[in-house]
Design a protein around this motif. Sequence first.
Motif, PDB file in Angstrom:
ATOM      1  N   LEU A   8       1.238  -1.256  -0.012  1.00  0.00           N
ATOM      2  CA  LEU A   8      -0.056  -0.101   0.069  1.00  0.00           C
ATOM      3  C   LEU A   8       0.750   1.204  -0.378  1.00  0.00           C
ATOM      4  O   LEU A   8       0.788   2.469  -0.221  1.00  0.00           O
ATOM      5  N   GLY A   9       2.142   1.260   0.948  1.00  0.00           N
ATOM      6  CA  GLY A   9       2.771   2.233   1.023  1.00  0.00           C
ATOM      7  C   GLY A   9       3.710   2.564  -0.494  1.00  0.00           C
ATOM      8  O   GLY A   9       3.810   4.277  -1.485  1.00  0.00           O
ATOM      9  N   THR A  54      -4.824   2.941   5.777  1.00  0.00           N
ATOM     10  CA  THR A  54      -3.724   2.896   5.917  1.00  0.00           C
ATOM     11  C   THR A  54      -3.861   2.367   7.584  1.00  0.00           C
ATOM     12  O   THR A  54      -3.184   1.941   7.979  1.00  0.00           O
ATOM     13  N   ALA A  55      -4.260   2.933   8.086  1.00  0.00           N
ATOM     14  CA  ALA A  55      -4.603   2.709   9.474  1.00  0.00           C
ATOM     15  C   ALA A  55      -5.637   1.653   9.725  1.00  0.00           C
ATOM     16  O   ALA A  55      -4.868   1.160  10.981  1.00  0.00           O
ATOM     17  N   TRP A  69       6.547  -1.408   8.333  1.00  0.00           N
ATOM     18  CA  TRP A  69       6.846  -0.315   9.429  1.00  0.00           C
ATOM     19  C   TRP A  69       7.632   1.086   7.408  1.00  0.00           C
ATOM     20  O   TRP A  69       6.921   1.851   8.013  1.00  0.00           O
ATOM     21  N   ALA A  70       8.713  -0.262   7.067  1.00  0.00           N
ATOM     22  CA  ALA A  70       8.406   0.602   5.829  1.00  0.00           C
ATOM     23  C   ALA A  70       6.979   1.171   5.273  1.00  0.00           C
ATOM     24  O   ALA A  70       7.585   2.237   3.979  1.00  0.00           O
ATOM     25  N   GLY A  71       6.252   0.372   5.172  1.00  0.00           N
ATOM     26  CA  GLY A  71       4.900   0.937   4.259  1.00  0.00           C
ATOM     27  C   GLY A  71       4.441   1.571   5.253  1.00  0.00           C
ATOM     28  O   GLY A  71       4.035   2.648   4.182  1.00  0.00           O
ATOM     29  N   ALA A  75       3.939   4.903   3.175  1.00  0.00           N
ATOM     30  CA  ALA A  75       2.732   5.656   2.729  1.00  0.00           C
ATOM     31  C   ALA A  75       1.869   7.301   3.233  1.00  0.00           C
ATOM     32  O   ALA A  75       1.802   7.881   2.961  1.00  0.00           O
ATOM     33  N   ILE A  76       3.147   7.440   4.530  1.00  0.00           N
ATOM     34  CA  ILE A  76       3.343   9.182   5.099  1.00  0.00           C
ATOM     35  C   ILE A  76       3.370   9.563   3.835  1.00  0.00           C
ATOM     36  O   ILE A  76       2.745  10.934   3.533  1.00  0.00           O
ATOM     37  N   LEU A  77       5.013   9.403   3.084  1.00  0.00           N
ATOM     38  CA  LEU A  77       5.608   9.893   2.691  1.00  0.00           C
ATOM     39  C   LEU A  77       4.868  10.549   1.262  1.00  0.00           C
ATOM     40  O   LEU A  77       4.045  11.648   0.477  1.00  0.00           O
ATOM     41  N   GLY A  78       3.985   9.548   0.158  1.00  0.00           N
ATOM     42  CA  GLY A  78       2.810   9.569  -0.223  1.00  0.00           C
ATOM     43  C   GLY A  78       1.376  10.925  -0.106  1.00  0.00           C
ATOM     44  O   GLY A  78       1.008  11.504  -0.762  1.00  0.00           O
TER      45      GLY A  78
END
Length: 424
Positions: A8-9, A54-55, A69-71, A75-78
């Motif tokens: 997803l990320g 994401t949540a 955690w990488a994802g 996701a936050i970066l996206g």
Amino acid sequence: MPYVLLALGILLVLVAANAHAPRHDAVLVAPSFFLGWLTIEMAPHVLVLWAAATAAVASFGGLAGWAGWAGLALAILGMAGVAATLVASRRTVVTLRDSGAPLDLDPEGGPRYPRSHLVVPQLCLIPRKGVRVERNIVYREDGRLRLKLDVFRPVGERTGDLRPGLMQIHGGAWVIGDKREQGLPLLNHMAVQGWVGFNVNYRLSPRATWPEHLIDLKHFVAWYKEHAEEYGADPDFLCVTGGSAGGHLTAMVALTANVPEFQPGFEDADTSVQGAVPFYGVYNLFEAGPWPRPMGATHLLERMVVKQPFAENPEVYAKASPVTYIREDAPPFFVIHGSRDSLIPVAEARRFVAGLRDVSTSPVIYAEMKGAQHAFDVFPSYRTARVIEGVERYLTGLHRQYRQGAAPAVPGEVAQSLGEPSVG
């Protein structure tokens, strides 16, 4: 679940990257456009959806390993990338002011675009309060051919002078599109402000062959001058707008007034308009520039629209190009284009505006929407709302000058002549 969150990320980062740098190659241009278009203009809704997804994945064990955690980080970066498109859209008013659009012409004059439409975009499909829509009025009938339009006008009886008219031309690469799908946010807003809008259909390719599209729209202009008063509109004042192929046709209608070649059988009809607002249009079909090859040399134009090989008939494509008809007495133009348009490069608008400003004695305003994709105004986004308000202010300024009997001038001078704030 950690690998689901990772996937997803990665997806969110790629979608955000595409919004900032859409692809232009032949294979990916269409999917890149549609994905970027939705992401940019529906950014608030996209962010809410992404955050919820994401949540949800994280709450079901998505953070159990390094992949999760990488994802999450991706996701936050996206989401940050999409949020950046919102920041760009918030500069729309600055862009409009810098272009010269008279945003202060009526600071207290009428309602702004409704915020509810920004939250629930589907509301733009419903006539706004105070607007009446009359649908499927036939404006041209020739044998089995019946071309129709929808009229948007204020509710209630008109008092005083006749209202200004606005013609809306839908886009769709000259082959698809309909009056029910485009121009609705603008026409509703203009009607609230006292205008009468006409959303016009025309014949489409491949059944239609150029210049039949333009001829149909010329028929509308002639029809308008005969029937405008039936709808409370002024037959002597009509402006024209449209996007994409509709932007091309908007410019053609405005620049080819009374050209006999495009008025077969009604050559004596007056087809002049008083202003033009093309959105993200094509203005030159016979020279390359923004494209590796001229637009006229594409399969779409050669096989489906003009239906003549470009190499053997460049003059035909020149006659189908608005730049060919740039003239000193052209009507006022307000040209609007997105800086991230992946279907019609923004350089196309820049060169058209430069050529028009070199020749025309009328105002030529250009607003380049930072971060906007092609067809951005289809959605009632924050950017769309501010652009619509700017267009209404601009056209209202032209109409006021017309009522004063003055020649078109820069909108700031319109405001000054009325004793109202000018625009810097």
